[in-house]
Every structure is written in C-alpha cells, then in structure tokens.
Design a protein around this motif. Structure first.
Motif, mmCIF file in Angstrom:
data_model
loop_
_atom_site.group_PDB
_atom_site.id
_atom_site.type_symbol
_atom_site.label_atom_id
_atom_site.label_comp_id
_atom_site.label_asym_id
_atom_site.label_seq_id
_atom_site.Cartn_x
_atom_site.Cartn_y
_atom_site.Cartn_z
ATOM 1 N N GLU A 73 -27.753 -33.978 -42.646
ATOM 2 C CA GLU A 73 -28.156 -33.459 -43.959
ATOM 3 C C GLU A 73 -29.168 -32.337 -43.829
ATOM 4 O O GLU A 73 -29.991 -32.330 -42.906
ATOM 5 C CB GLU A 73 -28.803 -34.576 -44.791
ATOM 6 N N THR B 67 -30.401 -32.142 -51.554
ATOM 7 C CA THR B 67 -29.914 -32.455 -50.207
ATOM 8 C C THR B 67 -28.410 -32.219 -50.119
ATOM 9 O O THR B 67 -27.662 -32.664 -50.978
ATOM 10 C CB THR B 67 -30.208 -33.932 -49.878
ATOM 11 N N ALA B 68 -27.982 -31.513 -49.081
ATOM 12 C CA ALA B 68 -26.550 -31.286 -48.876
ATOM 13 C C ALA B 68 -26.106 -32.037 -47.632
ATOM 14 O O ALA B 68 -26.754 -31.966 -46.585
ATOM 15 C CB ALA B 68 -26.272 -29.803 -48.720
ATOM 16 N N LEU B 69 -24.985 -32.762 -47.753
ATOM 17 C CA LEU B 69 -24.391 -33.413 -46.581
ATOM 18 C C LEU B 69 -23.510 -32.373 -45.904
ATOM 19 O O LEU B 69 -22.566 -31.882 -46.524
ATOM 20 C CB LEU B 69 -23.491 -34.567 -47.028
ATOM 21 N N GLU C 249 -22.066 -32.805 -42.738
ATOM 22 C CA GLU C 249 -21.071 -33.388 -41.845
ATOM 23 C C GLU C 249 -21.330 -34.882 -41.735
ATOM 24 O O GLU C 249 -22.488 -35.309 -41.829
ATOM 25 C CB GLU C 249 -21.266 -32.757 -40.465
ATOM 26 N N THR C 250 -20.308 -35.667 -41.548
ATOM 27 C CA THR C 250 -20.516 -37.072 -41.197
ATOM 28 C C THR C 250 -19.915 -37.328 -39.820
ATOM 29 O O THR C 250 -18.931 -36.690 -39.444
ATOM 30 C CB THR C 250 -19.873 -38.030 -42.233
ATOM 31 N N ARG D 34 -29.019 -39.393 -40.966
ATOM 32 C CA ARG D 34 -29.270 -40.609 -41.743
ATOM 33 C C ARG D 34 -28.085 -41.560 -41.614
ATOM 34 O O ARG D 34 -26.926 -41.130 -41.695
ATOM 35 C CB ARG D 34 -29.460 -40.213 -43.219
ATOM 36 N N LEU E 30 -25.347 -44.060 -42.734
ATOM 37 C CA LEU E 30 -24.661 -44.269 -44.020
ATOM 38 C C LEU E 30 -24.312 -45.729 -44.245
ATOM 39 O O LEU E 30 -24.014 -46.141 -45.348
ATOM 40 C CB LEU E 30 -23.371 -43.449 -44.052
ATOM 41 N N GLU F 196 -14.466 -27.074 -35.762
ATOM 42 C CA GLU F 196 -14.368 -27.746 -37.066
ATOM 43 C C GLU F 196 -15.213 -27.016 -38.108
ATOM 44 O O GLU F 196 -14.765 -26.789 -39.230
ATOM 45 C CB GLU F 196 -14.844 -29.197 -36.936
ATOM 46 N N VAL G 242 -13.657 -23.830 -39.478
ATOM 47 C CA VAL G 242 -12.660 -24.062 -40.522
ATOM 48 C C VAL G 242 -13.359 -24.458 -41.826
ATOM 49 O O VAL G 242 -13.018 -23.977 -42.902
ATOM 50 C CB VAL G 242 -11.669 -25.170 -40.094
ATOM 51 N N GLN G 243 -14.372 -25.313 -41.675
ATOM 52 C CA GLN G 243 -15.091 -25.806 -42.861
ATOM 53 C C GLN G 243 -15.716 -24.653 -43.650
ATOM 54 O O GLN G 243 -15.680 -24.632 -44.872
ATOM 55 C CB GLN G 243 -16.175 -26.768 -42.386
ATOM 56 N N LEU H 240 -14.727 -21.670 -43.950
ATOM 57 C CA LEU H 240 -13.759 -20.767 -44.582
ATOM 58 C C LEU H 240 -13.495 -21.133 -46.045
ATOM 59 O O LEU H 240 -12.884 -20.367 -46.766
ATOM 60 C CB LEU H 240 -12.423 -20.798 -43.831
ATOM 61 N N ASP H 241 -13.924 -22.306 -46.454
ATOM 62 C CA ASP H 241 -13.727 -22.729 -47.840
ATOM 63 C C ASP H 241 -12.242 -22.640 -48.203
ATOM 64 O O ASP H 241 -11.849 -22.023 -49.194
ATOM 65 C CB ASP H 241 -14.564 -21.822 -48.762
ATOM 66 N N TYR I 284 -9.942 -24.502 -49.403
ATOM 67 C CA TYR I 284 -9.259 -25.070 -50.563
ATOM 68 C C TYR I 284 -9.477 -24.259 -51.821
ATOM 69 O O TYR I 284 -8.960 -24.587 -52.880
ATOM 70 C CB TYR I 284 -9.706 -26.525 -50.768
ATOM 71 N N GLN I 285 -10.244 -23.191 -51.723
ATOM 72 C CA GLN I 285 -10.401 -22.267 -52.833
ATOM 73 C C GLN I 285 -9.178 -21.372 -52.890
ATOM 74 O O GLN I 285 -8.621 -21.046 -51.849
ATOM 75 C CB GLN I 285 -11.594 -21.341 -52.560
ATOM 76 N N ARG J 249 -2.637 -25.347 -60.355
ATOM 77 C CA ARG J 249 -3.968 -24.728 -60.302
ATOM 78 C C ARG J 249 -3.879 -23.288 -60.813
ATOM 79 O O ARG J 249 -2.974 -22.540 -60.419
ATOM 80 C CB ARG J 249 -4.513 -24.729 -58.883
ATOM 81 N N ASP K 226 -15.564 -30.952 -47.745
ATOM 82 C CA ASP K 226 -16.256 -29.935 -46.946
ATOM 83 C C ASP K 226 -17.762 -29.981 -47.148
ATOM 84 O O ASP K 226 -18.529 -29.658 -46.247
ATOM 85 C CB ASP K 226 -15.729 -28.539 -47.300
ATOM 86 N N ALA L 6 -21.033 -32.046 -49.734
ATOM 87 C CA ALA L 6 -21.309 -33.034 -50.778
ATOM 88 C C ALA L 6 -22.810 -33.208 -50.932
ATOM 89 O O ALA L 6 -23.584 -32.790 -50.065
ATOM 90 C CB ALA L 6 -20.678 -34.372 -50.398
ATOM 91 N N GLY L 7 -23.197 -33.839 -52.018
ATOM 92 C CA GLY L 7 -24.594 -34.203 -52.222
ATOM 93 C C GLY L 7 -24.844 -35.595 -51.672
ATOM 94 O O GLY L 7 -23.916 -36.252 -51.202
ATOM 95 N N PRO L 8 -26.094 -36.072 -51.740
ATOM 96 C CA PRO L 8 -26.428 -37.363 -51.133
ATOM 97 C C PRO L 8 -25.806 -38.562 -51.833
ATOM 98 O O PRO L 8 -25.826 -39.671 -51.308
ATOM 99 C CB PRO L 8 -27.960 -37.409 -51.221
ATOM 100 N N VAL M 282 -17.705 -36.351 -44.473
ATOM 101 C CA VAL M 282 -17.876 -34.909 -44.685
ATOM 102 C C VAL M 282 -17.426 -34.198 -43.417
ATOM 103 O O VAL M 282 -17.898 -34.510 -42.319
ATOM 104 C CB VAL M 282 -19.341 -34.534 -45.004
ATOM 105 N N VAL N 256 -13.961 -31.382 -41.799
ATOM 106 C CA VAL N 256 -12.594 -30.931 -42.051
ATOM 107 C C VAL N 256 -11.606 -32.086 -41.903
ATOM 108 O O VAL N 256 -11.863 -33.059 -41.181
ATOM 109 C CB VAL N 256 -12.181 -29.767 -41.105
ATOM 110 N N PRO O 285 -3.580 -25.477 -47.133
ATOM 111 C CA PRO O 285 -3.664 -24.061 -46.773
ATOM 112 C C PRO O 285 -3.191 -23.857 -45.331
ATOM 113 O O PRO O 285 -3.348 -24.757 -44.491
ATOM 114 C CB PRO O 285 -5.162 -23.758 -46.899
#
Ligand SMILES: Cc1cc2nc3c(=O)[nH]c(=O)nc-3n(C[C@H](O)[C@H](O)[C@H](O)COP(=O)(O)OP(=O)(O)OC[C@H]3O[C@@H](n4cnc5c(N)ncnc54)[C@H](O)[C@@H]3O)c2cc1C
Ligand code: FES
Lengths: 159, 279
Positions: A63, A71-73, A75-76, A99, A101, A142, A145-146, A148-149, A151-152, B77, B178, B180-182, B188, B190, B212
C-alpha cells in the motif's frame, strides 16, 4: 518454532527450488517463522529494511498512503511470493507499507546475516540474487501491464 | 409473429424489454425475442450486429444465457456514437438486429477436462454465456477456474452473479483489480497473476481467454509457462468488423476473416497475426 519447520516451509517455496543442499541450509539458517494477524503491518514505508519475507500461507497488500487521496492498494501477494529486496539494495528502506490481509504465516529472513553469507560465498550469493532477480523481473512485467490501464477504452489510456 | 430473417444483410426489428446499468459506462440491454419462432438460439461466444436506427451498426457479443431463448442479452460499453446511441435507448424502443454470427467457445472440447476462463474488463461479456453453460452442466467438466480482472472494484461487471459463482463449492473464482482503496479485501494485480494460482492439469486443460489484446498476449504467455499447449488456448478478438458475414473483406488478415472464422480462435491459428503491429 523449530529449524525443521523453517526447512519444511522453505522447501515448499518456488524460491528454494533447485537451490542445492548447501545453499538451502545456508538460507534456512537465516530464517524464522512469524504469524501476522489481519491488518498487522509487516513493514512501513521509510522504515529501515533488514528483513525479507516469503509467504507460506495467507496474503498481504502493498500500500501507498497519500494524505490527500488516502491509501491505495497497489498489489496483493500470496502463497509462495517473496516480499522485499530493499534489505539488499541501499538505502535499505521500505518503499511501501506491507499489511496482512488475512491470518498470514511468513518465513522471515535476517537480511544482514544473509548479505554477509552472500558476500562470503559468491556461489550462494549468485543463487540468491538470481532468484530475487527472476521475481523482480516478473513483478516488473506485471506492473508494466498494470500501468497500461488496459481496461479503459483505447483513447482513455496512458501511452 | 416476427418472421426469422434469412437474409444476412437485413436487420430485423426487436424491442428492448429491460435495461440495467452495470457501471458508469456500461449498460446491459435485454431484448425481447419471445415472438420469434423458437426464440433466439446462439452458441456462447457468438455476436450480433446491432443497429441504432439512423446512426450505425456495430458488432456486440451476446452476454446472456443460451438456454433463455425468449430474450437476448447484450452488454455494451460507450466508446463512440453507435454504442452511445444503443445504451441511450429506453425499454419499449427498438433496434435492428442481425445474427448470430461467428465461431463459439469450445465447450464440447472442454468436456471431461479442467477449464480455465480468463477474462479482462469487458472480456467477461462473451465469456458469460460459456460460464452459464458450464455451470448448468457442471458434472461434464472437471475443475473450473474463472479468473477475472477489472480496473477497479467499481468496474466489476455482473457483481451479483460473480458473488453467487464465488459462493459455489465446485468453482474456483478469483477476481483481481488494477488498483483499489483499503476497503477492498480482494486481489490487486494483473489478471495473469491469477493463472499461477489456478489448479489444473496442463496436459489436458482448455483455456478460454477474452480481454484487451495486450492482456490476452500476457495471459497466453503465462498459460504457456504453466505448460498449456497453444492448441488448447482459445481467444476471442474484437477487431473491427463491418458486414459480419465474410463479404466485405474489412476484417480480413491473410486468409483469416475475423467475422466468420472468429471471433473465437484457437491460439495457434491466430498467432501468426495476433501480435503484428500492422493488423
Ligand atoms: C466480435 C466483436 C464483439 C464485440 N462485443 C462487444 C460487446 O459485447 N460489448 C461492447 O461494448 N463492445 C463490443 N465490441 C466492440 C464494439 O463493436 C465497438 O466498441 C463499437 O463498434 C464501437 O462503435 P462506436 O460507433 O460506438 O464507436 P466508434 O466511433 O466506431 O469508435 C470509438 C472509439 O472506439 C474504438 N473502437 C471501435 N471499435 C473497437 C473495437 N472493436 N475494439 C476496441 N476499440 C474499438 C475506436 O478506435 C475509437 O477510438 C465487439 C467488437 C467485435 C468485433
Ligand atoms: S466484416 Fe466484412 S468480411 Fe468480415
């Protein structure tokens, strides 16, 4: 927790595959087992990084906290994943918060001792570095690729 | 009763029965096909050409249950003028329909094997009919792994159904985003990272992948790394189409026509032009 348990858990990780008995024993000698409750921090951004982790069970989030946006996640990571190379690379500081999970069992390694053994024995040092590099490389792919966004719709994406 | 069209160029008129907003830019239209003799039969993976009167026609995959022939479901979409017009329609209004067209997912070949379904973003749309069919005939397949990647938790399509599928003991379903918030407790990263977590027999499993193109290329690479042969990997491509029936040449690459030889391809057949820049 016993050394046998460390060796058993370590033998189940992708990181230990093909390491050879001598190098395996060296790596195992630097490790111990820790358990983290959900929400517990394994590492905090900016802290001195002196350990590295292999996840035996459970999962963790990497995070980044920003006072303005929260807070932005990013990667898990889950079973078999390695966390952290900062113990090896100056300035030896964590770059993210890590952190748990869920209830998470970890193999934790003493980075200072590991570095010393790697310096003393280049064969061991190379074997460990190669494994870390492979993991860093696949994470880099990874993340590439992530970011590149994908899915937009095409025109909304970053170049 | 509306007669079934036999002329592939001429759209038939169908009415919209219901509408559901899936996310900020994605809407599901449920079309009433109950008056058609035999309803609207299709195979999972096929698409229709939908015509917004006076604006234009676009290919859209069928996203509903193949067993429900009295209605036809499309999830769209908004990216441009036709998709905007289609998603702006209201229940009771009509659109033009041609189809179904194209190849379908290899559900027969997947029987008695482990199945991997890898979907990214809108790629879940053409795979959903395959999931319905597999779950309805669950005992015909071995381990079923569904892996779905979305941009953020708010962009997850068909969220209620995903929770329902996740609750089943005979399916392994993993969702990743790709970022997310907490408040997000899921994965999270790919979607290809989920392939490593799936349990399957690489010697026999069949993979169905849609999303894609870059995501599909990375998914193929990961599936190959896990030991899956190219001839058991199937992809659905969304290259631009016009006539939809192999007549205009708009979608032709070498001797392959996406509209009639696809959209679902076996990877080894698609590979020669899949990653080329010029096609
Ligand atoms: C076999 C097939 C199945 C499809 N299934 C679906 C579906 O189920 N749901 C859905 O929402 N869309 C689907 N599409 C994509 C859909 O056909 C396009 O989004 C649509 O044609 C765009 O038309 P428009 O007039 O709204 O936008 P346009 O004005 O034609 O285009 C607007 C922007 O979108 C881009 N674009 C157009 N078509 C595509 C495409 N095929 N892929 C990526 N970018 C594109 C254009 O380059 C442009 O930047 C499918 C396409 C194919 C070939
Ligand atoms: S879209 Fe016309 S030939 Fe394929």
């Amino acid at each position: 927790m016993s050394d046998t348990m460390v060796a058993r858990w370590l033998s189940e990780t992708p990181c230990a595959q093909g390491l050879g008995a001598k190098n395996f024993a060296k790596l195992a000698s630097c490790g111990w087992i820790e358990h983290f409750q959900p929400g517990a921090f394994l590492a905090r951004e900016g802290q001195h990084a002196s350990t590295f982790f292999l996840i035996h069970a459970g999962s963790v989030a990497l995070e980044l906290h920003d006072a303005a946006t929260g807070t932005a996640l990013t990667e898990t990571l889950g079973v078999g994943d390695a966390i952290g190379v900062s113990w090896l690379i100056p300035p030896h500081r964590y770059h993210v918060d890590v952190r748990a999970l869920e209830p998470t069992d970890m193999l934790v390694f003493d980075g200072d001792r590991l570095k010393k053994l790697m310096d003393e024995d280049p064969d061991f040092g190379f074997a460990i570095t190669r494994r870390l590099l492979a993991r860093v490389y696949s994470r880099l792919e990874e993340l590439r690729v992530q970011r590149l966004d994908l899915y937009q719709p095409a025109e909304g994406r970053q170049p | 009763m509306t007669p079934v069209r036999t002329e592939p160029w001429v759209p038939e008129t169908v009415a919209i029965k219901r509408i559901a907003r899936e996310s900020a830019d994605t809407t599901t239209l449920v079309l009433d096909t109950s008056a058609r003799p035999g309803g609207f039969a299709f195979k999972p993976g096929q698409f229709n050409m939908l015509y917004a009167f006076g604006i234009g026609e676009v290919p859209i995959s069928i996203s509903g249950d193949p067993a429900e022939t009295g209605e036809l479901v499309h999830t769209i979409r908004v990216v441009g003028k036709v998709t905007e017009a289609l998603t702006g329609l209201t229940p009771g209004s009509t659109l033009g329909l041609r189809g179904p067209f194209g190849t379908h997912w290899p559900l027969e070949k997947a029987r008695d094997r482990d199945v991997l379904i890898v979907a990214g973003g809108l790629g879940l749309v053409p795979l959903r009919p395959a999931i319905y069919e597999i779950l309805k005939n669950r005992s015909a397949y071995r381990r079923v792994n569904i892996m779905y990647g979305a941009r953020t938790p708010h962009d997850i399509l068909f969220a209620n159904e995903i929770s329902e599928w996740r609750g089943r003991l005979d399916v392994s379903l993993r969702v990743t985003v790709d970022s997310a918030g907490p408040d997000w407790f899921g994965h999270v990263g790919v979607v290809t990272t989920l392939v490593k977590l799936a349990r399957f027999d690489p010697e026999t499993a069949v993979a169905m992948v849609c999303g894609p193109e870059i995501m599909m290329r990375f998914a193929v690479r990961e599936l190959e790394t896990q030991g899956l042969a190219d001839e058991r990997i199937y992809l659905s491509t969304e290259r631009n189409l016009q006539c939809g029936v192999g007549l205009c040449g708009h979608c032709q690459h070498g001797n392959v026509f996406v509209c009639k030889d696809g959209p679902v391809f076996r990877y080894d057949r698609l590979a020669p032009f899949f990653s080329k820049r010029e096609v």
